[in-house]
Design an enzyme around this catalytic site. Structure first.
Site: not given
Ligand code: OAD
Length: 227
Positions: A84, A101, A171
């Site tokens: 984040n 990031h 994710s």
């Molecule tokens: P994503 O949007 O890909 O995933 C968010 C995850 O959080 C999903 O698996 C949801 O199921 C989960 N989720 C949603 N609400 C939740 C809650 N209240 N409690 C627990 N889990 C919950 O976001 P990231 O995995 O952070 O990179 O994405 C990774 C990277 O993709 C980011 O840092 C960004 C993006 O491209 C860059 O900008 C380089």
């Protein structure tokens, strides 16, 4: 441990990949979060980032962020790696956060490659470096860009040398961050996922706790206290 957008969802910061409300819902990431997009249309990219900065500034850390602060006081060694860019872990009180990031609230000079203050005056109408007058960009990692070296090394070292690896609200779709859980597992750690949904790594974790991080993490802490 590794956190992703899910831990900030309950603070009102949108995740990336939610089909309806996610940050990418209306845009293709390569139209906004790449060096090419910035070169081609810095106005549009800055508009998007200013909007996100506003969201982040208005957001407050939630119970999930706070539970991780408390957890760090309970365990002898904890490395918090976050994808984040919102700085909410730090605002909650976490220290030594590894920003994989970058951070959306910082500006980086495109010419000097360092974090700078903006110039109070702008000739181009875009934010400019207070030192050299060149354009500034958000100090975040865009698609196709490398992870800051110090963060990469710290995260690798921690993942390769931990007993328990928590993957929270991510994710696990974007590498190299997504590979950290695998690295930890290969090194013998117990991998626990905390997420509202199944993810890319669910089939390979030791334990998957389903639910919002703001509820699951405080509960986990309670259980630790009672033992
Ligand atoms: P994503 O949007 O890909 O995933 C968010 C995850 O959080 C999903 O698996 C949801 O199921 C989960 N989720 C949603 N609400 C939740 C809650 N209240 N409690 C627990 N889990 C919950 O976001 P990231 O995995 O952070 O990179 O994405 C990774 C990277 O993709 C980011 O840092 C960004 C993006 O491209 C860059 O900008 C380089």
């Amino acid at each position: 441990m590794l956190t992703g957008a899910g831990i900030s969802a309950e603070s009102g910061v949108p995740t990336f990949r939610d089909a309806q409300t996610g940050l990418w819902a209306q845009f293709r990431p390569e139209d906004l979060a790449t060096p090419e997009a910035f070169l081609g249309n810095p106005q549009r990219v800055w508009q998007w980032y200013e909007w996100r900065r506003e969201l982040v500034r208005k957001a407050e850390p939630n119970a999930g962020h706070r539970a991780l602060v408390a957890l760090a006081q309970r365990v002898p060694r904890l490395t918090l790696v976050t994808q984040n860019v919102d700085g909410l872990h730090q605002r909650a009180g976490s220290t030594g956060v590894v920003e994989y990031h970058g951070n959306i609230l910082r500006d980086r000079c495109v010419a000097e490659g360092i974090v700078v203050d903006r110039s109070p005056l702008s000739i181009t109408g875009l934010p400019e470096c207070g030192r050299c007058g060149e354009l500034v960009r958000p100090d975040v990692v865009w698609f196709g860009e490398p992870i800051p070296r110090a963060a990469l090394l710290q995260a690798d070292a921690a993942a390769g040398d931990c007993d328990v690896f928590l993957s929270i609200g991510t994710s696990a779709a974007v590498y190299p961050a997504a590979g950290l859980a695998e690295q930890a597992r290969n090194a013998g750690a117990t991998v626990i996922e905390i997420n509202t949904e199944a993810t890319e790594i669910t089939s390979r974790v030791d334990l998957a706790l389903r639910g919002p991080a703001g509820e699951v993490l405080p509960r986990l802490l309670e259980l630790l206290h009672s033992h």
